[in-house]
Design an enzyme around this catalytic site. Structure first.
Site, PDB file in Angstrom:
ATOM      1  N   LYS A   1      39.706  44.871  30.808  1.00 32.15           N
ATOM      2  CA  LYS A   1      40.688  43.976  31.398  1.00 32.15           C
ATOM      3  C   LYS A   1      39.927  42.748  31.884  1.00 32.15           C
ATOM      4  O   LYS A   1      39.359  42.746  32.968  1.00 32.15           O
ATOM      5  CB  LYS A   1      41.415  44.671  32.550  1.00 32.15           C
ATOM      6  CG  LYS A   1      42.767  44.059  32.940  1.00 32.15           C
ATOM      7  CD  LYS A   1      42.675  42.674  33.559  1.00 32.15           C
ATOM      8  CE  LYS A   1      42.014  42.672  34.918  1.00 32.15           C
ATOM      9  NZ  LYS A   1      41.921  41.253  35.465  1.00 32.15           N
TER      10      LYS A   1
ATOM     11  N   GLY B   1      33.588  41.958  40.720  1.00 34.06           N
ATOM     12  CA  GLY B   1      34.515  41.049  41.395  1.00 34.06           C
ATOM     13  C   GLY B   1      34.283  41.058  42.894  1.00 34.06           C
ATOM     14  O   GLY B   1      33.199  41.412  43.373  1.00 34.06           O
ATOM     15  N   SER B   2      35.296  40.682  43.634  1.00 36.19           N
ATOM     16  CA  SER B   2      35.147  40.548  45.084  1.00 36.19           C
ATOM     17  C   SER B   2      35.056  41.903  45.769  1.00 36.19           C
ATOM     18  O   SER B   2      35.557  42.914  45.266  1.00 36.19           O
ATOM     19  CB  SER B   2      36.327  39.764  45.656  1.00 36.19           C
ATOM     20  OG  SER B   2      37.505  40.547  45.631  1.00 36.19           O
TER      21      SER B   2
ATOM     22  N   CYS C   1      27.711  35.368  41.710  1.00 31.25           N
ATOM     23  CA  CYS C   1      27.522  36.269  42.847  1.00 31.25           C
ATOM     24  C   CYS C   1      26.066  36.294  43.293  1.00 31.25           C
ATOM     25  O   CYS C   1      25.767  36.657  44.435  1.00 31.25           O
ATOM     26  CB  CYS C   1      27.998  37.674  42.509  1.00 31.25           C
ATOM     27  SG  CYS C   1      27.237  38.365  41.026  1.00 31.25           S
TER      28      CYS C   1
ATOM     29  N   ALA D   1      39.370  38.691  33.124  1.00 30.06           N
ATOM     30  CA  ALA D   1      40.082  37.820  34.053  1.00 30.06           C
ATOM     31  C   ALA D   1      41.108  36.980  33.306  1.00 30.06           C
ATOM     32  O   ALA D   1      40.855  36.505  32.197  1.00 30.06           O
ATOM     33  CB  ALA D   1      39.099  36.911  34.782  1.00 30.06           C
ATOM     34  N   SER D   2      42.262  36.766  33.923  1.00 30.58           N
ATOM     35  CA  SER D   2      43.318  35.999  33.270  1.00 30.58           C
ATOM     36  C   SER D   2      42.970  34.525  33.147  1.00 30.58           C
ATOM     37  O   SER D   2      43.552  33.816  32.331  1.00 30.58           O
ATOM     38  CB  SER D   2      44.644  36.168  34.027  1.00 30.58           C
ATOM     39  OG  SER D   2      44.519  35.745  35.377  1.00 30.58           O
TER      40      SER D   2
ATOM     41  N   GLU E   1      30.123  46.126  41.156  1.00 34.09           N
ATOM     42  CA  GLU E   1      29.247  44.971  41.373  1.00 34.09           C
ATOM     43  C   GLU E   1      30.095  43.950  42.113  1.00 34.09           C
ATOM     44  O   GLU E   1      30.959  43.301  41.519  1.00 34.09           O
ATOM     45  CB  GLU E   1      28.731  44.439  40.029  1.00 34.09           C
ATOM     46  CG  GLU E   1      27.519  43.527  40.165  1.00 34.09           C
ATOM     47  CD  GLU E   1      27.895  42.072  40.302  1.00 34.09           C
ATOM     48  OE1 GLU E   1      27.887  41.590  41.467  1.00 34.09           O
ATOM     49  OE2 GLU E   1      28.186  41.429  39.294  1.00 34.09           O
TER      50      GLU E   1
ATOM     51  N   TRP F   1      35.903  35.971  35.891  1.00 34.09           N
ATOM     52  CA  TRP F   1      35.995  34.763  35.071  1.00 34.09           C
ATOM     53  C   TRP F   1      34.696  33.975  34.993  1.00 34.09           C
ATOM     54  O   TRP F   1      34.540  33.119  34.125  1.00 34.09           O
ATOM     55  CB  TRP F   1      37.089  33.842  35.623  1.00 34.09           C
ATOM     56  CG  TRP F   1      36.984  33.611  37.107  1.00 34.09           C
ATOM     57  CD1 TRP F   1      37.706  34.239  38.086  1.00 34.09           C
ATOM     58  CD2 TRP F   1      36.096  32.718  37.792  1.00 34.09           C
ATOM     59  NE1 TRP F   1      37.312  33.797  39.333  1.00 34.09           N
ATOM     60  CE2 TRP F   1      36.338  32.860  39.176  1.00 34.09           C
ATOM     61  CE3 TRP F   1      35.131  31.802  37.380  1.00 34.09           C
ATOM     62  CZ2 TRP F   1      35.639  32.126  40.140  1.00 34.09           C
ATOM     63  CZ3 TRP F   1      34.430  31.074  38.326  1.00 34.09           C
ATOM     64  CH2 TRP F   1      34.686  31.237  39.698  1.00 34.09           C
ATOM     65  N   ASN F   2      33.745  34.217  35.894  1.00 34.93           N
ATOM     66  CA  ASN F   2      32.607  33.288  35.966  1.00 34.93           C
ATOM     67  C   ASN F   2      31.599  33.458  34.832  1.00 34.93           C
ATOM     68  O   ASN F   2      30.922  32.498  34.459  1.00 34.93           O
ATOM     69  CB  ASN F   2      31.915  33.371  37.331  1.00 34.93           C
ATOM     70  CG  ASN F   2      31.455  34.761  37.695  1.00 34.93           C
ATOM     71  OD1 ASN F   2      31.930  35.755  37.138  1.00 34.93           O
ATOM     72  ND2 ASN F   2      30.531  34.843  38.633  1.00 34.93           N
TER      73      ASN F   2
ATOM     74  N   GLU G   1      30.898  33.848  50.860  1.00 38.48           N
ATOM     75  CA  GLU G   1      30.381  33.330  49.605  1.00 38.48           C
ATOM     76  C   GLU G   1      30.957  31.939  49.375  1.00 38.48           C
ATOM     77  O   GLU G   1      32.168  31.737  49.462  1.00 38.48           O
ATOM     78  CB  GLU G   1      30.802  34.224  48.440  1.00 38.48           C
ATOM     79  CG  GLU G   1      29.858  35.347  48.122  1.00 38.48           C
ATOM     80  CD  GLU G   1      30.175  35.990  46.783  1.00 38.48           C
ATOM     81  OE1 GLU G   1      29.394  35.800  45.839  1.00 38.48           O
ATOM     82  OE2 GLU G   1      31.202  36.681  46.696  1.00 38.48           O
TER      83      GLU G   1
END
Length: 495
Positions: free
Chosen positions: A191, A245-246, A301, A193-194, A267, A167-168, A398
């Protein structure tokens, strides 16, 4: 801290949000989800629900893979020049629609409008760069050392790709994957982020307008990403997974992909050190830190997470930097005066609160900020802490927010050891007037990307990615990005 308590907002209906949430984009058509679920999209600045998008199921995932597989041969056989021209048109349309896309990003993500404009420009550049690279994919020709045969190497599209983005950076994280995949001749299922789906759907319509054929780019949102992504990875026609993502989610997806031996690009998380030596230009280092720390309000990130300042300039640096942070204007992302927008969710604010509280309990001192903002919206003020314990939660996790912890160091060897004392290795920043020292330290810091006397490291023309638990593979660069979406085929022949 300057807080805009009553930020101006556009009329959501007049903004046309309904046009960005009219359905899943599969096979070139806008269609409802197989189920009746909807995902509400929230403006982080006001907590207001601004739109709702379809909630895809495993059945929708199967339809998206089918659409991508059906379009694969036609896109693969499309001449590179034609693919290049379509990608170039995507770039041109993004530039033309920059303000609309930036306002949309600010509205659903909360980031300051100036940051959103920068993101759109950065995101568009991946299409221009890969449009130029699409016509430069070449093979290899040689002779075997024994002279028995010729060696011909052909690079071919890897196949249907599943792309999962965060989402960022809702525009840039998508185009950084889509552009090289399309340049290589692959078809994709995205897909997003929601939390930030509207940008992805707006871009899907833009790709269609630019001439991307039906089924080449499919976009679907879901509130149950685990089973939906698992359903796609179980389809033997899917040959690539690219995830941002994470690290925790990345590990899970790697395990899923292993079942069908799917190529993966990951990533993942970061814990970037920002190192300032005594001989650095303090003003330049602070300017660089404001970018490295506060781009997207710290929700990146690559954000500077651990700021190491050599003891000779530590106090002066901390005082000057905290003044800059305290002066930032906090407010709604769509307000042109905003310099620091809200966090993405209330949960994100709660995490930041936890990290700050833990650091203070271990002896850290607050120079500015340090307490959650009151009122509506997911705001947290720009914060500077000193005397932070390296063993605090903040030193190991983080932060993903506008909090800057400063650590004092004495020697080069000490700071290199501290910088490397993490499972992550995505980005790092070094400031020194001694270029020899800078290059020496850069070679020893365990990170995939180093910014030397710069606060910004990302560039579409450079390979983006990390080492250790920060990921696998690279995105962008002269050939690295496209190579992730291609496979080498070796042909032995004699003549």
């Amino acid at each position: 801290m300057n807080v805009n308590q009553n930020p101006p907002h556009p009329d959501h209906d007049s903004f046309g949000l309904g046009s960005f949430s009219r359905g899943l984009h599969i096979g070139g058509a806008w269609r409802p989800a197989a189920g009746e679920g909807r995902i509400e999209v929230v403006d982080p600045s006001t907590e207001a629900i601004i739109a709702a998008v379809p909630d895809a199921t495993a059945a929708d995932a199967a339809a998206a893979v089918e659409a991508a597989a059906s379009a694969a041969e036609g896109w693969r056989e499309t001449p590179p020049r034609k693919r290049s021209e379509i990608l170039r048109r995507c770039f041109e349309l993004m530039v033309e629609r920059c303000e609309m896309l930036a306002r949309l990003i600010s509205l659903e993500n909360g980031k300051a409008l100036r940051d959103a404009r920068g993101e759109v420009a950065y995101a568009a550049e991946f299409f221009r760069w890969n449009a130029e690279e699409a016509v430069r994919i070449s093979g290899e020709f040689g002779i075997a050392p024994a002279g028995a045969n010729r060696i011909v190497v052909d690079y071919q599209p890897i196949g249907v790709c599943v792309l999962v983005t965060p989402w960022n950076f809702p525009a840039a994280m998508a185009t950084r994957k889509i552009a090289p995949a399309l340049a290589a001749g692959c078809t994709v299922v995205l897909k997003p982020a929601s939390e930030t789906p509207l940008t992805a759907y707006a871009l899907a319509a833009l790709y269609e307008e630019a001439g991307v054929p039906p089924g080449v780019v499919n976009v679907m949102t879901t509130s149950t990403p685990g089973p939906v992504i698992a359903a796609m990875l179980a389809d033997p026609r899917v040959r690539k997974l690219s995830f941002t993502g994470s690290t925790g989610v990345g590990r899970t997806l790697l395990a899923e992909a292993a079942n069908n031996v799917i190529s993966c690009s990951m990533e993942l998380g970061g814990n970037a050190p920002f190192i300032v030596f005594d001989d650095a230009d303090i003003d330049a280092a602070i300017e660089g830190l404001m970018i490295a720390k506060m781009r997207n309000a710290g929700e990146a990130c690559t954000a500077a997470n651990r700021i190491y300042v050599q003891s000779g300039i530590h106090d002066a640096f901390a005082e000057k930097f905290s003044r800059r942070m305290a002066a930032l204007r906090v407010g709604s992302g769509v307000d042109v005066a905003t310099e620091c927008g809200p966090m993405i969710t209330r949960k994100a604010v709660e995490k930041i609160e936890r990290l700050v509280t833990d650091a203070i309990s271990r002896g850290a001192r607050v120079l500015c900020g340090g307490q959650k903002s009151v009122g509506r919206g997911f705001f947290y003020p720009p914060t500077v802490l000193v005397d932070v314990s390296p063993t605090s939660d903040m030193g190991c996790e983080e932060i993903f927010g506008p909090v800057a912890p400063l650590y004092r160091f004495e020697s080069e060897a000490e700071v290199i050891a501290a910088a490397n004392d993490t499972e992550y290795g995505l980005a790092a920043y070094i400031y020194t007037r001694d270029i020899g020292r800078g290059m020496r330290v850069a070679s020893k810091v365990e990170a995939g990307m180093i910014a030397l006397n710069r606060g910004l490291v990302s560039d579409p023309a450079a390979p983006f990615g990390g080492v250790k638990q920060s990921g696998l593979g690279r995105e962008g660069g002269q050939h690295h990005g496209i190579a992730e979406f291609m496979e080498a085929k070796y042909i032995a022949t004699s003549f």
